[in-house]
Write a protein that holds these residues in place. Structure first.
Motif, mmCIF file in Angstrom:
data_model
loop_
_atom_site.group_PDB
_atom_site.id
_atom_site.type_symbol
_atom_site.label_atom_id
_atom_site.label_comp_id
_atom_site.label_asym_id
_atom_site.label_seq_id
_atom_site.Cartn_x
_atom_site.Cartn_y
_atom_site.Cartn_z
ATOM 1 N N ARG A 5 38.839 34.414 41.586
ATOM 2 C CA ARG A 5 39.120 34.308 42.908
ATOM 3 C C ARG A 5 38.303 35.391 43.626
ATOM 4 O O ARG A 5 37.588 35.227 44.860
ATOM 5 C CB ARG A 5 40.356 34.600 43.231
ATOM 6 C CG ARG A 5 41.422 33.705 42.793
ATOM 7 C CD ARG A 5 42.891 33.977 43.125
ATOM 8 N NE ARG A 5 43.734 32.874 42.443
ATOM 9 C CZ ARG A 5 44.226 31.654 42.858
ATOM 10 N NH1 ARG A 5 43.186 31.064 43.917
ATOM 11 N NH2 ARG A 5 44.675 31.083 42.249
ATOM 12 N N GLN A 7 34.845 33.987 44.083
ATOM 13 C CA GLN A 7 34.747 33.050 44.995
ATOM 14 C C GLN A 7 34.734 33.747 46.410
ATOM 15 O O GLN A 7 33.988 33.058 47.442
ATOM 16 C CB GLN A 7 36.016 31.940 44.878
ATOM 17 C CG GLN A 7 35.886 31.066 43.597
ATOM 18 C CD GLN A 7 37.160 30.320 43.237
ATOM 19 O OE1 GLN A 7 38.150 30.543 43.717
ATOM 20 N NE2 GLN A 7 36.785 29.233 42.500
ATOM 21 N N PRO A 19 33.630 26.671 43.997
ATOM 22 C CA PRO A 19 35.155 26.704 44.300
ATOM 23 C C PRO A 19 35.832 25.709 43.258
ATOM 24 O O PRO A 19 36.507 24.817 43.646
ATOM 25 C CB PRO A 19 35.016 25.841 45.664
ATOM 26 C CG PRO A 19 33.659 24.964 45.611
ATOM 27 C CD PRO A 19 32.696 25.965 44.862
#
Length: 199
Positions: free
Chosen positions: A141, A144, A151
């Motif tokens: 996470r 990203q 993604p």
């Protein structure tokens, strides 16, 4: 009058027993180690060890939890010093995979997975595994959010990644020759990075 040897109590006794267990496991393996071996290394009586832990499997489970907490803290410290999520991913792979066929922590995992457990023990083992999953998902996470990683669904990716890492770990512990010529860390990291490549 003969002076009786003082037995450690409480947390002191548990800490001594767990440190002694790590040494005994390294020498004899989880299956071969006896409570008497651990007691001798800890300079405690076998009865005292049994008083604090009840049975060998309970002691080994607590040793595993203690070992995982220590390893997790070292991973978190290394990750905190990383400049990128990609570097954190490399740290995750390095701390997750065993360091060789004689890795005591993975030896304990193998021993524990092969045994039947009550609900409380099964819950603890699940929590230890889930903690590593959560660490990896957090790294994905973060990557990203920084635009470093594609993604992908972080939870789905974590399931696939951990399954691969566990397979490599089993290979290492079994002593598969392929990992004597190839770095398992580099192989695993390259595989994860291929899926996470943002462009």
């Amino acid at each position: 009058m003969v002076e009786r040897k003082r037995q450690p109590s409480g947390d002191e006794a548990r800490g001594k027993a767990m440190r002694a267990a790590i040494g005994a496991i390294a020498e004899k393996g989880p299956a071969g180690v006896r409570m008497a071996d651990i007691a001798a290394r800890a300079s405690m009586s076998t009865g005292h060890i049994l008083y604090h832990f009840g049975r060998k499997d309970r002691l080994l489970l607590e040793v595993l939890a203690w070992s995982e907490a220590d390893l997790g803290a070292r991973f978190e410290e290394a990750a905190a010093g990383a400049a990128t999520a990609t570097e954190k991913l490399a740290h995750f792979v390095r701390y997750y995979l065993p360091r060789g066929q004689g890795d005591e922590r993975y030896g304990l995992w193998t021993h524990m997975f092969a045994r039947r457990h009550d609900d409380a023990s099964r819950l603890l083992l699940t929590e230890l595994s889930d903690t590593w999953d959560a660490r990896l998902e957090a790294v994905v996470r973060e990557g990203q959010a920084r635009g470093e990683f594609a993604p992908v669904d972080p939870a789905d990716f974590t399931v696939r990644a951990v399954a691969m890492l566990n397979g490599i770990s089993a290979d290492i512990m079994f002593g598969r020759p392929r990992w004597q010529q190839t770095s398992p860390d580099a192989f695993a990291l390259a595989a994860l990075e291929r899926e996470l490549r943002a462009s």
